[in-house]
Scaffold this motif. Structure first.
Motif, PDB file in Angstrom:
ATOM      1  N   LEU A   4     -50.295 -58.632  28.835  1.00 35.09           N
ATOM      2  CA  LEU A   4     -49.576 -59.547  29.704  1.00 35.09           C
ATOM      3  C   LEU A   4     -49.908 -60.971  29.290  1.00 35.09           C
ATOM      4  CD1 LEU A   4     -47.875 -60.134  32.240  1.00 35.09           C
ATOM      5  CD2 LEU A   4     -49.987 -59.985  33.555  1.00 35.09           C
ATOM      6  N   LEU A   5     -48.903 -61.740  28.917  1.00 35.74           N
ATOM      7  CA  LEU A   5     -49.083 -63.135  28.532  1.00 35.74           C
ATOM      8  C   LEU A   5     -48.920 -64.001  29.769  1.00 35.74           C
ATOM      9  CD1 LEU A   5     -49.487 -65.212  26.278  1.00 35.74           C
ATOM     10  CD2 LEU A   5     -47.008 -65.225  25.975  1.00 35.74           C
ATOM     11  N   CYS A   6     -49.936 -64.823  30.051  1.00 35.19           N
ATOM     12  CA  CYS A   6     -49.919 -65.686  31.237  1.00 35.19           C
ATOM     13  C   CYS A   6     -49.756 -67.137  30.808  1.00 35.19           C
ATOM     14  CB  CYS A   6     -51.208 -65.527  32.025  1.00 35.19           C
ATOM     15  SG  CYS A   6     -51.436 -63.862  32.658  1.00 35.19           S
ATOM     16  N   GLY A   7     -49.124 -67.921  31.657  1.00 33.90           N
ATOM     17  CA  GLY A   7     -48.871 -69.321  31.348  1.00 33.90           C
ATOM     18  C   GLY A   7     -50.076 -70.235  31.502  1.00 33.90           C
ATOM     19  N   THR A   8     -51.045 -69.831  32.326  1.00 32.52           N
ATOM     20  CA  THR A   8     -52.242 -70.654  32.542  1.00 32.52           C
ATOM     21  C   THR A   8     -53.481 -69.766  32.559  1.00 32.52           C
ATOM     22  OG1 THR A   8     -52.222 -70.442  34.961  1.00 32.52           O
ATOM     23  CG2 THR A   8     -50.930 -72.266  34.004  1.00 32.52           C
TER      24      THR A   8
END
Length: 72
Positions: A4-8
């Motif tokens: 899962l790629l998170c923005g922060t």
């Protein structure tokens, strides 16, 4: 499970079982330990770069494991 790629960095902590630190990037060097504790399912950090002072983190009630650091 899928990656899962998170923005922060804060978003990456939400609902995580633990935090593993593998970088010395400056934006990870002065976090809000209260926010970390609140976001993690289990407040535990495995620090492979020894970024934090174990005594400081203990005051926040976070279990902390410094990888490769000599015990005080």
């Amino acid at each position: 499970e899928d990656l899962l790629l998170c923005g922060t960095k804060e978003a990456a902590l939400r609902g995580a079982d633990a935090l593993m630190i593998a970088t010395e990037w400056k934006n990870f060097q002065a976090p809000s330990f209260d926010a970390m504790k609140d976001a993690l399912i289990t407040p535990v950090i495995f620090d492979g770069r020894n970024l934090y002072d174990p005594k400081v983190i203990a005051r926040y009630g976070i279990e902390y494991h410094s990888i490769g650091r000599m015990a005080a």
